[in-house]
Design a protein around this motif. Structure first.
Motif, PDB file in Angstrom:
ATOM      1  N   ASP A   1      30.073 -59.733  -8.388  1.00  0.00           N
ATOM      2  CA  ASP A   1      30.209 -60.266  -9.756  1.00  0.00           C
ATOM      3  C   ASP A   1      29.406 -59.424 -10.740  1.00  0.00           C
ATOM      4  O   ASP A   1      29.839 -59.186 -11.878  1.00  0.00           O
ATOM      5  N   LEU A   2      28.225 -58.974 -10.320  1.00  0.00           N
ATOM      6  CA  LEU A   2      27.406 -58.112 -11.179  1.00  0.00           C
ATOM      7  C   LEU A   2      28.119 -56.786 -11.431  1.00  0.00           C
ATOM      8  O   LEU A   2      28.095 -56.254 -12.550  1.00  0.00           O
ATOM      9  N   ILE A   3      28.752 -56.265 -10.402  1.00  0.00           N
ATOM     10  CA  ILE A   3      29.500 -55.018 -10.562  1.00  0.00           C
ATOM     11  C   ILE A   3      30.649 -55.218 -11.546  1.00  0.00           C
ATOM     12  O   ILE A   3      30.892 -54.386 -12.422  1.00  0.00           O
ATOM     13  N   ASP A   4      31.334 -56.346 -11.416  1.00  0.00           N
ATOM     14  CA  ASP A   4      32.446 -56.641 -12.332  1.00  0.00           C
ATOM     15  C   ASP A   4      31.962 -56.738 -13.772  1.00  0.00           C
ATOM     16  O   ASP A   4      32.641 -56.284 -14.705  1.00  0.00           O
ATOM     17  N   ASP A   5      30.782 -57.359 -13.978  1.00  0.00           N
ATOM     18  CA  ASP A   5      30.226 -57.480 -15.329  1.00  0.00           C
ATOM     19  C   ASP A   5      29.962 -56.106 -15.930  1.00  0.00           C
ATOM     20  O   ASP A   5      30.262 -55.856 -17.110  1.00  0.00           O
ATOM     21  N   ARG A   6      29.390 -55.227 -15.143  1.00  0.00           N
ATOM     22  CA  ARG A   6      29.070 -53.892 -15.650  1.00  0.00           C
ATOM     23  C   ARG A   6      30.328 -53.061 -15.909  1.00  0.00           C
ATOM     24  O   ARG A   6      30.401 -52.307 -16.885  1.00  0.00           O
ATOM     25  N   LEU A   7      31.316 -53.207 -15.043  1.00  0.00           N
ATOM     26  CA  LEU A   7      32.590 -52.529 -15.271  1.00  0.00           C
ATOM     27  C   LEU A   7      33.260 -53.058 -16.530  1.00  0.00           C
ATOM     28  O   LEU A   7      33.879 -52.290 -17.294  1.00  0.00           O
ATOM     29  N   ALA A   8      33.142 -54.364 -16.765  1.00  0.00           N
ATOM     30  CA  ALA A   8      33.712 -54.960 -17.978  1.00  0.00           C
ATOM     31  C   ALA A   8      32.999 -54.432 -19.221  1.00  0.00           C
ATOM     32  O   ALA A   8      33.631 -54.177 -20.255  1.00  0.00           O
ATOM     33  N   PHE A   9      31.675 -54.251 -19.121  1.00  0.00           N
ATOM     34  CA  PHE A   9      30.900 -53.698 -20.238  1.00  0.00           C
ATOM     35  C   PHE A   9      31.345 -52.265 -20.541  1.00  0.00           C
ATOM     36  O   PHE A   9      31.571 -51.885 -21.697  1.00  0.00           O
ATOM     37  N   ILE A  10      31.488 -51.461 -19.495  1.00  0.00           N
ATOM     38  CA  ILE A  10      31.917 -50.071 -19.674  1.00  0.00           C
ATOM     39  C   ILE A  10      33.295 -50.012 -20.313  1.00  0.00           C
ATOM     40  O   ILE A  10      33.546 -49.221 -21.230  1.00  0.00           O
ATOM     41  N   GLU A  11      34.195 -50.889 -19.862  1.00  0.00           N
ATOM     42  CA  GLU A  11      35.544 -50.893 -20.420  1.00  0.00           C
ATOM     43  C   GLU A  11      35.539 -51.380 -21.868  1.00  0.00           C
ATOM     44  O   GLU A  11      36.324 -50.899 -22.697  1.00  0.00           O
ATOM     45  N   ALA A  12      34.636 -52.309 -22.184  1.00  0.00           N
ATOM     46  CA  ALA A  12      34.539 -52.810 -23.557  1.00  0.00           C
ATOM     47  C   ALA A  12      34.086 -51.699 -24.504  1.00  0.00           C
ATOM     48  O   ALA A  12      34.597 -51.565 -25.619  1.00  0.00           O
ATOM     49  N   VAL A  13      33.117 -50.911 -24.057  1.00  0.00           N
ATOM     50  CA  VAL A  13      32.644 -49.800 -24.883  1.00  0.00           C
ATOM     51  C   VAL A  13      33.759 -48.767 -25.054  1.00  0.00           C
ATOM     52  O   VAL A  13      33.974 -48.234 -26.147  1.00  0.00           O
ATOM     53  N   ARG A  14      34.480 -48.490 -23.984  1.00  0.00           N
ATOM     54  CA  ARG A  14      35.584 -47.532 -24.067  1.00  0.00           C
ATOM     55  C   ARG A  14      36.643 -48.018 -25.055  1.00  0.00           C
ATOM     56  O   ARG A  14      37.159 -47.239 -25.874  1.00  0.00           O
ATOM     57  N   SER A  15      36.961 -49.294 -24.992  1.00  0.00           N
ATOM     58  CA  SER A  15      37.991 -49.860 -25.871  1.00  0.00           C
ATOM     59  C   SER A  15      37.574 -49.814 -27.336  1.00  0.00           C
ATOM     60  O   SER A  15      38.409 -49.649 -28.223  1.00  0.00           O
ATOM     61  N   ALA A  16      36.276 -49.941 -27.590  1.00  0.00           N
ATOM     62  CA  ALA A  16      35.796 -49.965 -28.964  1.00  0.00           C
ATOM     63  C   ALA A  16      35.565 -48.575 -29.530  1.00  0.00           C
ATOM     64  O   ALA A  16      35.745 -48.349 -30.732  1.00  0.00           O
ATOM     65  N   SER A  17      35.203 -47.613 -28.677  1.00  0.00           N
ATOM     66  CA  SER A  17      34.793 -46.300 -29.175  1.00  0.00           C
ATOM     67  C   SER A  17      35.782 -45.169 -28.885  1.00  0.00           C
ATOM     68  O   SER A  17      35.934 -44.263 -29.701  1.00  0.00           O
ATOM     69  N   ILE A  18      36.439 -45.215 -27.736  1.00  0.00           N
ATOM     70  CA  ILE A  18      37.303 -44.112 -27.328  1.00  0.00           C
ATOM     71  C   ILE A  18      38.769 -44.385 -27.625  1.00  0.00           C
ATOM     72  O   ILE A  18      39.486 -43.525 -28.155  1.00  0.00           O
ATOM     73  N   ALA A  19      39.236 -45.594 -27.279  1.00  0.00           N
ATOM     74  CA  ALA A  19      40.660 -45.910 -27.411  1.00  0.00           C
ATOM     75  C   ALA A  19      41.180 -45.860 -28.852  1.00  0.00           C
ATOM     76  O   ALA A  19      42.215 -45.243 -29.112  1.00  0.00           O
TER      77      ALA A  19
END
Length: 471
Positions: free
Chosen positions: A31-49
């Motif tokens: 679950d902790l891994i999923d949280d961190r992956l979700a954080f990374i994807e959130a940053v990507r969606s806000a800054s890169i996409a």
């Protein structure tokens, strides 16, 4: 508009950081891994996409770096590395910009350096207490931590303890690769602008110059550590395949107890780190060259200190460790600096004139590869040189020097504007080919039982082929 951008960026920071803050202590590891992956994807969606994405804040970048630096999940390590690399491309900390100067006496475009002062950096500066707090509580790395990272990898490489391969080792390699990319992204634009306007101050504040001049690291040990890793890793070229399948050689036995994903990832990560280490040494050499230019123009001060050039450190290491010569030059393929190291190596053992005049203050003939070859055309000179270095080492250096010479020659022909200490355009290709053959023949005359090394035979074959096409 700028204020609105900061407000929007702060809002994104709050929303994304909540994902990490909500991880809790009672969650399962996955679950902790999923949280961190979700954080990374959130940053990507806000800054890169988005087309007009907002640069993440320092706190967000530090959190991503912390994940890459401390996590034990291969998926998280690679995801955080990829995101940080993409962010650096989208939002560079330093870059060169072409600016039109219409008000100057001679209007035209000039190259100017742009530095984003508020940008996050993985390196930290400050007092000892600040460094300890930052290393413990945030995603940052001080220069001593960087040196330790190099030393640890060097120990593993020298010990050849691949059987102990684990996520920690791969994480260190990925972290090192990212740090090198940060140094490169900061140095290259600064050096480009320096070459145009000769403003030495641009390089004095570069991360690379600050790192190499830091009193908190052993500069020579750092370079020697990089050299050691390169030489030891080169032995794995024949053992590990560069594709994404397990090697079929005996090296595969080393991975039996390893996680399959780690074993599959290792060859590609090793290859990238191998390249990054060479780029780091090349950057340091280019910095030395720019510093030498600045010294010549009187731009440096006592505050710049004194530092042994990287080429001299490498040359000294190869002198005292002859076994490293072959693996190093097999993989170090930048012809300009390869030639520089080889010429300087030979210069240590070529007899100098006993009488010097004002004219001898000019560059002497043996300071080029062509000059070295002319020394090898004299049997007495060859005897003198081979009393100090073995015939095998002389063969290797001559063959690699010839390879670098050909690369520089072809590069000059293709670009038409190549300039270096080894001015290949003024040398006759046919003359150099004749001299390389003569040099090897003289080595045989000294010892008729000596065997020409395979790489030496390749050099002789190439030289003979070139001569046959010119006859």
């Amino acid at each position: 508009m700028e204020k609105q951008g900061r407000i929007r960026s702060r809002g994104i920071e709050v929303n994304t950081m909540i994902i990490l803050d909500a991880s809790g202590f009672n969650k399962e590891p996955h679950d902790l891994i999923d949280d961190r992956l979700a954080f990374i994807e959130a940053v990507r969606s806000a800054s890169i996409a988005p087309v007009n994405g907002i640069a993440p804040t320092k706190k967000m970048c530090a959190a991503i770096f912390q994940i890459m630096k401390d996590e034990g999940s291969l998926e998280l390590i690679m995801a955080s590395y990829q995101l940080l690399t993409e962010l650096d491309k989208h939002f560079p900390r330093v870059y060169a910009s072409i600016v039109e100067k219409s008000e100057s006496p001679s209007p035209g475009s000039v190259l100017e350096l742009v530095v984003v002062e508020e940008a996050w950096s993985p390196f930290i500066f400050g007092s000892d207490c600040e460094r300890e707090d930052d290393n413990r509580n945030s995603g940052s790395l001080d220069f001593s931590g960087f040196e330790i990272l190099i030393q640890d990898l060097a120990k593993v490489a020298v010990g050849r303890k691949i059987e102990e391969f684990e996520t920690k080792y791969l994480r260190s390699m990925v972290l090192l690769q990212y740090i090198f990319s940060v140094l490169q992204g900061d140095f290259l634009p600064r050096n480009s602008v320096f070459k145009e306007n000769m403003d030495w101050n641009l390089l004095t504040v570069s991360l690379l110059n600050i790192l190499l001049g830091s009193r908190r690291i052993s500069y020579k040990d750092l370079i020697k550590g990089c050299l050691s890793i390169i030489c030891e890793m080169s032995h794995l070229h024949a053992e590990l395949s560069d594709d994404m399948t397990l090697p079929k050689s005996s090296a595969a036995e080393l991975f039996k107890s390893c996680d399959t994903d780690l074993a599959i990832s290792f060859p590609e990560v090793r290859k990238c780190v191998f390249t990054a280490l060479q780029k780091f040494l090349l950057m340091a050499m280019e910095l030395d060259a720019s510093r030498k230019k600045a010294d010549t123009l009187g731009l440096t001060t006592r505050a710049d200190g004194v530092r042994t050039p990287v080429v001299e450190i490498i040359q000294d290491e190869l002198t005292y460790n002859g076994d490293a010569i072959s693996p190093f030059f097999q993989v170090f393929n930048e012809p300009k600096w390869k030639m520089e190291i080889i010429v300087q190596y030979f210069q240590k053992y070529i007899a100098k004139p006993s009488v010097r005049t004002r004219r001898t203050s000019e560059p002497i003939d043996d300071a080029t590869f062509d000059g070295v070859l002319k020394c090898f055309s004299n049997i007495n000179s060859v005897k003198s040189i081979t009393k100090k270095i073995s015939i095998e080492v002389a063969q290797l250096l001559l063959a690699h020097g010839f390879q670098a010479y050909l690369s520089l020659s072809f590069q000059h022909s293709a670009e038409g504007n190549y300039k270096s200490k080894e001015d290949v355009k003024d040398n006759s290709m046919a003359e150099v080919c004749k001299n390389i053959i003569s040099a090897f023949m003289n080595l045989r005359r000294i010892d008729e039982h000596v065997e020409i090394l395979p790489f030496g035979k390749e050099a002789l074959f190439t030289a003979a082929t070139i001569l046959s096409t010119k006859s």
